[in-house]
Scaffold this active site. Structure first.
Site, PDB file in Angstrom:
ATOM      1  N   TYR A  44       0.820  -1.208   0.000  1.00 30.92           N
ATOM      2  CA  TYR A  44       0.000   0.000   0.000  1.00 30.92           C
ATOM      3  C   TYR A  44       0.854   1.258   0.000  1.00 30.92           C
ATOM      4  O   TYR A  44       0.493   2.267  -0.601  1.00 30.92           O
ATOM      5  CB  TYR A  44      -1.016  -0.004   1.159  1.00 30.92           C
ATOM      6  CG  TYR A  44      -2.239  -0.772   0.733  1.00 30.92           C
ATOM      7  CD1 TYR A  44      -3.214  -0.182  -0.060  1.00 30.92           C
ATOM      8  CD2 TYR A  44      -2.367  -2.129   1.023  1.00 30.92           C
ATOM      9  CE1 TYR A  44      -4.301  -0.897  -0.528  1.00 30.92           C
ATOM     10  CE2 TYR A  44      -3.448  -2.852   0.560  1.00 30.92           C
ATOM     11  CZ  TYR A  44      -4.417  -2.234  -0.213  1.00 30.92           C
ATOM     12  OH  TYR A  44      -5.467  -2.946  -0.689  1.00 30.92           O
TER      13      TYR A  44
ATOM     14  N   ASN B  10     -12.403   2.954  -7.610  1.00 32.86           N
ATOM     15  CA  ASN B  10     -11.011   3.343  -7.379  1.00 32.86           C
ATOM     16  C   ASN B  10     -10.824   3.933  -5.988  1.00 32.86           C
ATOM     17  O   ASN B  10     -11.718   4.569  -5.450  1.00 32.86           O
ATOM     18  CB  ASN B  10     -10.564   4.362  -8.426  1.00 32.86           C
ATOM     19  CG  ASN B  10     -10.648   3.792  -9.826  1.00 32.86           C
ATOM     20  OD1 ASN B  10     -10.769   2.576  -9.988  1.00 32.86           O
ATOM     21  ND2 ASN B  10     -10.597   4.641 -10.835  1.00 32.86           N
ATOM     22  N   VAL B  11      -9.632   3.722  -5.457  1.00 33.71           N
ATOM     23  CA  VAL B  11      -9.323   4.221  -4.110  1.00 33.71           C
ATOM     24  C   VAL B  11      -8.346   5.400  -4.179  1.00 33.71           C
ATOM     25  O   VAL B  11      -7.874   5.870  -3.154  1.00 33.71           O
ATOM     26  CB  VAL B  11      -8.729   3.090  -3.226  1.00 33.71           C
ATOM     27  CG1 VAL B  11      -9.721   1.956  -3.048  1.00 33.71           C
ATOM     28  CG2 VAL B  11      -7.403   2.557  -3.789  1.00 33.71           C
ATOM     29  N   ASP B  12      -8.045   5.870  -5.404  1.00 29.19           N
ATOM     30  CA  ASP B  12      -6.955   6.831  -5.563  1.00 29.19           C
ATOM     31  C   ASP B  12      -7.336   8.294  -5.300  1.00 29.19           C
ATOM     32  O   ASP B  12      -6.457   9.160  -5.222  1.00 29.19           O
ATOM     33  CB  ASP B  12      -6.311   6.688  -6.953  1.00 29.19           C
ATOM     34  CG  ASP B  12      -7.308   6.828  -8.105  1.00 29.19           C
ATOM     35  OD1 ASP B  12      -8.304   7.546  -7.946  1.00 29.19           O
ATOM     36  OD2 ASP B  12      -7.071   6.200  -9.162  1.00 29.19           O
TER      37      ASP B  12
ATOM     38  N   HIS C 254     -14.988   1.256  -2.828  1.00 26.88           N
ATOM     39  CA  HIS C 254     -13.912   0.442  -2.254  1.00 26.88           C
ATOM     40  C   HIS C 254     -13.027   1.216  -1.275  1.00 26.88           C
ATOM     41  O   HIS C 254     -11.897   0.794  -1.002  1.00 26.88           O
ATOM     42  CB  HIS C 254     -13.074  -0.193  -3.377  1.00 26.88           C
ATOM     43  CG  HIS C 254     -13.826  -1.253  -4.130  1.00 26.88           C
ATOM     44  ND1 HIS C 254     -13.452  -1.715  -5.377  1.00 26.88           N
ATOM     45  CD2 HIS C 254     -14.941  -1.953  -3.800  1.00 26.88           C
ATOM     46  CE1 HIS C 254     -14.307  -2.655  -5.777  1.00 26.88           C
ATOM     47  NE2 HIS C 254     -15.224  -2.802  -4.845  1.00 26.88           N
TER      48      HIS C 254
ATOM     49  N   CYS D   7      -7.945   2.244  12.567  1.00 25.98           N
ATOM     50  CA  CYS D   7      -7.269   1.490  13.621  1.00 25.98           C
ATOM     51  C   CYS D   7      -7.954   0.138  13.812  1.00 25.98           C
ATOM     52  O   CYS D   7      -9.184   0.066  13.945  1.00 25.98           O
ATOM     53  CB  CYS D   7      -7.280   2.286  14.924  1.00 25.98           C
ATOM     54  SG  CYS D   7      -6.487   1.361  16.255  1.00 25.98           S
TER      55      CYS D   7
ATOM     56  N   CYS E 119      -1.759   3.659  15.521  1.00 25.07           N
ATOM     57  CA  CYS E 119      -2.818   4.611  15.859  1.00 25.07           C
ATOM     58  C   CYS E 119      -2.266   5.673  16.807  1.00 25.07           C
ATOM     59  O   CYS E 119      -1.705   5.335  17.852  1.00 25.07           O
ATOM     60  CB  CYS E 119      -3.981   3.871  16.505  1.00 25.07           C
ATOM     61  SG  CYS E 119      -5.307   4.952  17.064  1.00 25.07           S
TER      62      CYS E 119
ATOM     63  N   CYS F 134      -4.466   5.141  20.302  1.00 23.11           N
ATOM     64  CA  CYS F 134      -4.374   3.975  21.191  1.00 23.11           C
ATOM     65  C   CYS F 134      -3.151   3.093  20.904  1.00 23.11           C
ATOM     66  O   CYS F 134      -2.922   2.118  21.609  1.00 23.11           O
ATOM     67  CB  CYS F 134      -5.659   3.140  21.096  1.00 23.11           C
ATOM     68  SG  CYS F 134      -5.754   2.132  19.609  1.00 23.11           S
TER      69      CYS F 134
ATOM     70  N   GLY G 139     -13.758   2.211 -18.005  1.00 26.23           N
ATOM     71  CA  GLY G 139     -12.504   1.628 -17.526  1.00 26.23           C
ATOM     72  C   GLY G 139     -12.647   0.611 -16.420  1.00 26.23           C
ATOM     73  O   GLY G 139     -11.850   0.593 -15.488  1.00 26.23           O
TER      74      GLY G 139
HETATM   75  P1  OAD Z   1      -9.550  -3.907 -13.779  1.00 27.23           P
HETATM   76  O1  OAD Z   1      -8.070  -3.838 -13.731  1.00 27.23           O
HETATM   77  O2  OAD Z   1     -10.214  -5.191 -13.495  1.00 27.23           O
HETATM   78  O3  OAD Z   1     -10.048  -3.433 -15.212  1.00 27.23           O
HETATM   79  C1  OAD Z   1      -9.527  -2.294 -15.826  1.00 27.23           C
HETATM   80  C2  OAD Z   1     -10.309  -1.999 -17.082  1.00 27.23           C
HETATM   81  O4  OAD Z   1      -9.801  -0.788 -17.609  1.00 27.23           O
HETATM   82  C3  OAD Z   1     -10.201  -3.051 -18.179  1.00 27.23           C
HETATM   83  O5  OAD Z   1     -11.478  -3.317 -18.731  1.00 27.23           O
HETATM   84  C4  OAD Z   1      -9.266  -2.387 -19.199  1.00 27.23           C
HETATM   85  O6  OAD Z   1      -9.562  -2.782 -20.544  1.00 27.23           O
HETATM   86  C5  OAD Z   1      -9.614  -0.930 -18.987  1.00 27.23           C
HETATM   87  N1  OAD Z   1      -8.588   0.029 -19.402  1.00 27.23           N
HETATM   88  C6  OAD Z   1      -7.241  -0.113 -19.476  1.00 27.23           C
HETATM   89  N2  OAD Z   1      -6.667   1.037 -19.894  1.00 27.23           N
HETATM   90  C7  OAD Z   1      -7.680   1.929 -20.066  1.00 27.23           C
HETATM   91  C8  OAD Z   1      -7.747   3.295 -20.489  1.00 27.23           C
HETATM   92  N3  OAD Z   1      -6.647   3.977 -20.797  1.00 27.23           N
HETATM   93  N4  OAD Z   1      -8.960   3.873 -20.553  1.00 27.23           N
HETATM   94  C9  OAD Z   1     -10.094   3.187 -20.251  1.00 27.23           C
HETATM   95  N5  OAD Z   1     -10.080   1.917 -19.858  1.00 27.23           N
HETATM   96  C10 OAD Z   1      -8.903   1.291 -19.765  1.00 27.23           C
HETATM   97  O7  OAD Z   1     -10.070  -2.743 -12.796  1.00 27.23           O
HETATM   98  P2  OAD Z   1     -11.474  -2.611 -12.077  1.00 27.23           P
HETATM   99  O8  OAD Z   1     -12.591  -3.056 -12.952  1.00 27.23           O
HETATM  100  O9  OAD Z   1     -11.522  -1.243 -11.527  1.00 27.23           O
HETATM  101  O10 OAD Z   1     -10.888  -4.046  -5.956  1.00 27.23           O
HETATM  102  O11 OAD Z   1     -11.297  -3.630 -10.902  1.00 27.23           O
HETATM  103  C11 OAD Z   1     -12.283  -3.750  -9.949  1.00 27.23           C
HETATM  104  C12 OAD Z   1     -11.699  -4.036  -8.607  1.00 27.23           C
HETATM  105  O12 OAD Z   1     -10.811  -5.161  -8.667  1.00 27.23           O
HETATM  106  C13 OAD Z   1     -10.823  -2.946  -8.037  1.00 27.23           C
HETATM  107  O13 OAD Z   1     -11.557  -1.905  -7.437  1.00 27.23           O
HETATM  108  C14 OAD Z   1     -10.009  -3.685  -7.028  1.00 27.23           C
HETATM  109  C15 OAD Z   1      -9.633  -4.881  -7.873  1.00 27.23           C
HETATM  110  O14 OAD Z   1      -9.263  -6.021  -7.234  1.00 27.23           O
HETATM  111  C16 OAD Z   1     -10.443  -4.237  -4.729  1.00 27.23           C
HETATM  112  O15 OAD Z   1      -9.269  -4.122  -4.433  1.00 27.23           O
HETATM  113  C17 OAD Z   1     -11.512  -4.610  -3.748  1.00 27.23           C
END
Ligand code: OAD
Length: 243
Positions: free
Chosen positions: A63, A98-100, A115, A123, A143, A146, A183
């Site tokens: 992380y 996204n968490v960013d 997410h 904590c 923390c 605590c 995406g």
């Molecule tokens: P993924 O990595 O599963 O999918 C990313 C998607 O973005 C794919 O469909 C790619 O084709 C697409 N992609 C790549 N480059 C791109 C661009 N320049 N523009 C647009 N699309 C593009 O990511 P998520 O679907 O977000 O969860 O994944 C879901 C969850 O799985 C995340 O939130 C995370 C992960 O494990 C947790 O950690 C709980």
């Protein structure tokens, strides 16, 4: 593109649903696909409560590395385009996996983070949550109240989604007449229920992604391409429709 823009401009309660791909051009790697994080790392070793219990240092190293990557990243034209759509009164909210934090940094005001957020920690002893402004220093962080072990306030595999965010996303999805899906591979549940619920309630679904996704089956429109290229063009078309 024109047809999507027309439908979006005519909509009354459009919502975006985003995944890692929207941040790809900010230099934040996606999880799946070529170059994706899960090619190099095993989710169950890093993104589960069991992994954290087993080896908090390892999970924190991962992380911290991601925090450093994201700290150096700026919103890209895709994030900015979504913020612009909200300012234009066309988009009600962004629901993101996204968490960013880059949607907010780009100026989006109503952001539902399904997410969690990498800039918050919780904590494991007293349950308090704290914001963090920059990548953590010493690992594992403790923390300040605590002394308990802090964890990232993100959702790991096997954990429920934050209730407030989930309920807000459900309510937005049930009343949306248009959903812009950007995406995301659409394979992670329960998050991926959100566009399916929107579809079931009559929303028009437009998917923007360079590849195939597990949500293509519900797409009324599919625009193949990178979000940072497609979304600014879409905003320009929407503006034309609005004038
Ligand atoms: P993924 O990595 O599963 O999918 C990313 C998607 O973005 C794919 O469909 C790619 O084709 C697409 N992609 C790549 N480059 C791109 C661009 N320049 N523009 C647009 N699309 C593009 O990511 P998520 O679907 O977000 O969860 O994944 C879901 C969850 O799985 C995340 O939130 C995370 C992960 O494990 C947790 O950690 C709980």
């Amino acid at each position: 593109m024109e047809e999507v823009a027309r439908a979006l401009a005519a909509s009354k309660s459009a919502v975006a649903f985003t995944g890692a791909g929207v941040s790809a051009e900010s230099g934040v790697p996606t999880f799946r696909g070529a170059g994706g994080l899960w090619e190099r790392y095993r989710p169950e070793e890093l993104a589960t409560p069991e992994a954290f219990e087993r080896d908090p240092d390892l999970v924190w190293r991962w992380y911290k590395w991601r925090q450093e990557l994201i700290y150096a990243a700026d919103p890209n034209p895709a994030h900015l385009a979504l913020a612009e759509l909200e300012r234009l009164g066309v988009l009600k909210a962004v629901i993101t996996q996204n968490v960013d934090g880059l949607h907010r940094k780009a100026g989006s005001r109503r952001v539902v983070e399904l997410h969690g957020n990498i800039w918050r920690v919780r904590c494991t002893s007293c349950g308090r949550e704290f914001p963090v402004e920059k990548p953590v220093g010493e690992i594992p962080p403790r923390c300040p109240i605590c002394g308990g072990l802090l964890r990232p306030a993100v959702v790991w595999f096997g954990e429920p989604l934050p209730r407030g965010a989930w309920e807000e996303a459900l309510s937005l999805a049930s009343s949306a007449d248009f959903m812009l899906v950007v995406g995301t591979s659409g394979v992670v549940y329960p998050a991926a229920h959100i566009p399916r619920i929107a579809k079931r309630n009559g929303a028009v679904i437009a998917v923007v992604d360079p590849g195939e996704t597990a949500l293509d089956d519900i797409a009324d429109f599919k625009i193949r391409g990178k979000a940072a290229e497609i979304l600014p063009r879409l905003v320009a078309e929407v503006r034309r429709c609005l004038t």
